[in-house]
Write a protein that holds these residues in place. Structure first.
Motif, PDB file in Angstrom:
ATOM      1  N   ARG A 163      88.635  91.909  73.262  1.00  0.00           N
ATOM      2  CA  ARG A 163      88.487  92.302  71.859  1.00  0.00           C
ATOM      3  C   ARG A 163      89.196  91.342  70.919  1.00  0.00           C
ATOM      4  NH1 ARG A 163      91.176  96.645  72.028  1.00  0.00           N
ATOM      5  NH2 ARG A 163      92.832  96.167  70.554  1.00  0.00           N
ATOM      6  N   ALA A 172      83.584  93.459  70.022  1.00  0.00           N
ATOM      7  CA  ALA A 172      84.208  94.301  68.997  1.00  0.00           C
ATOM      8  C   ALA A 172      84.025  95.777  69.332  1.00  0.00           C
ATOM      9  CB  ALA A 172      83.629  93.986  67.623  1.00  0.00           C
ATOM     10  N   ARG A 178      92.216  93.979  74.430  1.00  0.00           N
ATOM     11  CA  ARG A 178      92.386  92.717  73.702  1.00  0.00           C
ATOM     12  C   ARG A 178      92.132  91.522  74.623  1.00  0.00           C
ATOM     13  NH1 ARG A 178      94.587  91.354  68.857  1.00  0.00           N
ATOM     14  NH2 ARG A 178      95.372  89.217  68.656  1.00  0.00           N
TER      15      ARG A 178
END
Length: 234
Positions: A163, A172, A178
């Motif tokens: 992400r 997204a 992450r």
């Protein structure tokens, strides 16, 4: 006047924030976000050395004259933060500002990564998703197809998926971590390896920490389905 006994770090941040006090962006918000992303990017005690701040073109135009002074103070603050926390820095630290129409007015997007340094060997890349410098292996005819038909070319290995904006493929979705997964190669072929994500990698309804991939395999990262297409090392 009494002496200011606050830590140097805090005083430097306040000084930097005051530079933007008359602008559309909230200076403390920008200051804190840069520090937050800087800290999040630390890997194995190494601090990211390339920080990018994207903002709406209107905000960028209003702040243009103040950005050099803000940058100088923020770089001092980041150096002090690294000293206090014991972070190591690889190469010269950079703080860059850019106008991006995709960013809403009054908002900022901040990313931190490990950039190439003068001492790095040709063909070497350091990613905020990695813990160490890794040599890139170019690949051709390798793609990841997303649900909906979009096809993303994988130009090198290792190839990071997550992400965070520092990844090679950014997904997204809040179900994606992450730094979620790494696509790489071993003696057996292409490998997709989980990087300690919350939701793991799903293949045929089962969760794995590492899977071998073949052409046309469909797997899920978070809640995003992807299909591998092709692949040949140069």
């Amino acid at each position: 006047m009494s002496e200011d006994r606050r830590p140097v770090f805090e005083r430097l941040l306040e000084q930097a924030a005051r530079r933007l006090s008359a602008a559309g962006l909230h200076p403390l918000q920008l200051r804190d976000r840069i520090i937050e992303v800087f800290d999040e990017g630390v890997r194995g005690g190494d601090a990211p050395n390339d920080i990018r701040v994207s903002m709406h073109p209107g905000d960028f135009a209003r702040l243009r004259e103040d950005l050099p002074a803000f940058r100088a103070n923020m770089l001092q603050a980041l150096s002090e933060r690294a000293r206090i926390a014991g972070y190591r820095t690889l190469g010269e630290r950079r703080l860059r500002f850019a106008a991006d129409a995709r960013v809403s007015q009054g908002a900022v997007e901040v990313s931190a990564r490990f950039s190439h340094t003068p001492a790095a060997r040709p063909g070497t890349h350091v990613s905020a998703a990695a813990t160490a410098t890794r040599r890139l292996t170019p690949v051709k005819d390798l793609y990841l197809r997303l649900r909906g038909g979009e096809r993303v070319q994988v130009t090198h290995l290792p190839f990071f998926i997550g992400r965070g904006p520092e990844n090679d493929l950014v997904l997204a979705s809040l179900a994606v971590s992450r730094h979620h997964a790494e696509l790489t190669r071993n003696a057996s072929g292409l490998i997709l390896r989980d990087m300690g994500s919350r939701n793991g990698i799903i293949l045929n309804g089962q969760r794995y920490s590492e899977i071998s991939l073949r052409d046309r395999d469909v797997f899920t990262i978070g809640d995003v389905d992807l299909r591998l297409e092709g692949g040949e090392a140069r």
